[in-house]
Design an enzyme around this catalytic site. Structure first.
Site, short mmCIF file in Angstrom:
data_model
loop_
_atom_site.label_atom_id
_atom_site.label_comp_id
_atom_site.label_asym_id
_atom_site.label_seq_id
_atom_site.Cartn_x
_atom_site.Cartn_y
_atom_site.Cartn_z
N THR A 61 0.76 -1.19 0.00
CA THR A 61 0.12 0.00 0.11
C THR A 61 0.77 1.36 0.00
O THR A 61 0.48 2.14 -0.12
CB THR A 61 -0.82 0.04 1.28
OG1 THR A 61 -0.13 0.20 2.43
CG2 THR A 61 -1.86 -1.09 1.46
N ASP A 62 2.13 1.28 0.25
CA ASP A 62 2.99 2.35 0.17
C ASP A 62 2.75 3.31 -1.05
O ASP A 62 2.62 4.45 -1.13
CB ASP A 62 4.43 1.86 0.55
CG ASP A 62 5.34 1.09 -0.34
OD1 ASP A 62 4.56 0.45 -1.10
OD2 ASP A 62 6.44 0.97 -0.20
N ASP A 224 10.81 0.54 2.73
CA ASP A 224 11.88 0.09 3.07
C ASP A 224 12.88 1.24 3.23
O ASP A 224 13.50 1.08 4.45
CB ASP A 224 12.76 -0.94 1.95
CG ASP A 224 11.53 -1.77 1.63
OD1 ASP A 224 10.41 -2.10 2.32
OD2 ASP A 224 11.79 -2.54 0.68
C1 GLA Z 1 8.86 -4.36 -0.91
C2 GLA Z 1 8.69 -3.01 -1.56
C3 GLA Z 1 8.23 -2.07 -0.54
C4 GLA Z 1 6.70 -2.37 -0.29
C5 GLA Z 1 6.80 -3.90 0.26
C6 GLA Z 1 5.40 -4.57 0.09
O1 GLA Z 1 9.55 -4.38 0.09
O2 GLA Z 1 10.14 -2.57 -1.60
O3 GLA Z 1 8.24 -0.77 -1.31
O4 GLA Z 1 5.74 -2.31 -1.42
O5 GLA Z 1 7.51 -4.67 -0.85
O6 GLA Z 1 4.60 -3.90 1.50
#
Ligand code: GLA
Length: 454
Positions: A61-62, A224
């Site tokens: 959802t980011d 992240d």
């Molecule tokens: C990966 C991506 C993040 C996020 C997650 C799922 O870690 O790098 O940006 O979208 O997956 O939540």
């Protein structure tokens, strides 16, 4: 690689449970400094470290503006660095991203030549950061304002050597840890500032996102990098991905006799290429049907289950009325349902953590609901992840869920701290019954953001 450095040694099968050793970051930094000196013929100016992350809720959802609840953990990537004045960026790694073996071959690029398609492999993550810093400095990024402090002067260059204690491919954000440790190193070499404030960290996180989106070519959403650069010990971030504002919430369940446990399933990534991007594209297709820029805007400020159901109902009515939809209608609807319910779960956990006496069993139930949504609606789980969740719950965990992008990687469990070994043994037994590879276990502590170590 000397044996002192090989923490991530692959265990013998049948030797389960195996616990990944707690990283001795200071010792690793000293050894990295020595290896740097041997390789480059001069000592580094410093060593910087940045952590990977776990995430309680807000998966996938980011990029839709949702709220995520990540915490940085104690496993870090280290970057030793010294400046150059000839515009060259040179780097060596004590890991090889694919084979987990020492690979100190020199990578080299002129900073001005870093561009999409110009740098591949793990070096793309490192060199891409210099490119991203320039974009943010000059206001060409999605960052709301230009941040001139991130500019690298003409002729700026650096020698880098990296080493990681973050398990690679475990869904614990080893890529972000690499980008963010390089970002802190380059920023410090360029400005002399070893302790950037939160506004600068937010700008550096954007530079790392740009590196990942455009130089590496992974269309990820910033969760992240934000966790790696902006977290605090003992806390989780309440990260509002509409504007990347953060609040801090207590996330230390030790007083309740609980701990955060990661089960690295070591499941081979299946079909992962392109799957992340297609999930994101489906979320964007759902937003287009609903007439919003990003899915978070389809919900009110403090969304509830009823709001999520109402937004899904609006989507169904619009599609029934013939609204154009880009993609497979069923897939788009499932991704929408995941996003909406996940956004509500994030708010509910954030509310709970903000109360003086957090109800950890409620948090645990929400984690399980999050996993079910990742399995059934986002469709990013694999049998190893589902088996790890079920085994953790059977053995007494209050909750468990896949963490990060899925398709392999780790499960994050909220587990009673007093008999972790029994819980781990029961996960091992389940994996053996299924004929899966032995998993690895890590206890995770909500830890501080990236910083200078030496
Ligand atoms: C990966 C991506 C993040 C996020 C997650 C799922 O870690 O790098 O940006 O979208 O997956 O939540």
């Amino acid at each position: 690689m000397s044996c002192e450095l090989s923490v991530a040694a692959v265990p013998e099968e049948g030797d389960c449970p195996q616990w990944v050793a707690q990283p001795d970051v200071a010792a690793r930094a000293r050894l990295l400094g020595e290896r740097f000196k041997r390789a480059y013929g001069r000592p580094p100016v410093g060593v910087w470290a940045a952590p990977g992350r776990a995430n309680l809720m807000g998966e996938y959802t980011d990029f839709s503006g949702g709220m995520c609840l990540p915490f940085a953990h104690q496993y870090v990537t280290l970057t030793a660095a010294a400046p150059r004045t000839d515009g060259l960026l040179r780097a060596r790694s004590l890991q090889d991203a694919d084979e987990s073996v020492a690979d100190e071959r020199l990578r080299e690029v002129r900073v001005v030549d870093v561009a999409p398609g110009a740098v591949g492999g793990w070096f793309g993550y490192a060199a891409g950061v210099a490119w991203g810093m320039d974009r943010v400095a000059t206001g060409r990024s999605a960052h709301p304002v230009a941040v001139p402090e991130l500019a690298l002067a003409p002729g700026f260059g650096a020698d880098l050597m990296v080493d990681s204690t973050v398990p690679i491919g475990a869904g614990l954000a080893s890529s972000a840890a690499l980008e963010c440790s390089v970002a802190l190193a380059l920023f410090s070499l360029s400005t002399g500032d070893d302790d950037p404030d939160d506004a600068l960290r937010r700008a550096l996180a954007r530079a790392c996102m740009d590196a990942e989106n455009y130089i590496v070519g992974a269309n990820t959403g910033g969760l992240d990098q934000t966790a790696s650069l902006r977290s605090h010990a003992g806390e989780t971030l309440a990260l509002d991905c509409r504007d990347f504002d953060v609040a801090n919430l207590p996330a230390e369940p030790a007083a309740a006799g609980l701990t955060w446990l990661a089960v690295d399933t070591r499941a081979p990534h299946r079909l992962a290429d392109g799957q992340y991007s297609s999930r994101r594209a489906e979320c964007e297709a759902a937003a287009a049907v609903l007439g919003v820029d990003r899915l978070r805007d389809a919900l009110p400020e403090h969304p509830t289950d009823d709001d999520a159901a109402a937004a899904l109902g609006r989507f169904d009515a619009l599609v029934a009325d013939g609204a154009p939809l880009d993609g497979d209608p069923e897939g788009v609807r499932l991704r929408l349902r995941h996003s909406l319910t996940e956004m509500v779960r994030s708010v509910r956990i954030a509310d709970e953590l903000a109360t003086p006496d957090a109800d950890w069993s409620l948090v645990g139930r929400l984690l399980v609901a999050g996993h079910e949504s990742m399995r059934l609606d986002c469709q990013v789980s694999v049998p190893e992840l589902d088996a790890a969740v079920a085994a953790c719950l059977d053995a007494g965990a209050l909750g468990a869920k896949v963490v990060g992008g899925g398709f392999g990687g780790s499960v994050l469990a909220l587990a009673p701290a007093d008999d972790l070994d029994a819980l781990a043994r029961s996960v091992c037994a389940t994996f053996a019954e299924h004929g899966f590879r032995d998993p690895l276990f890590l206890t995770l502590q909500p830890s501080p953001a990236g910083r200078r170590i030496l």
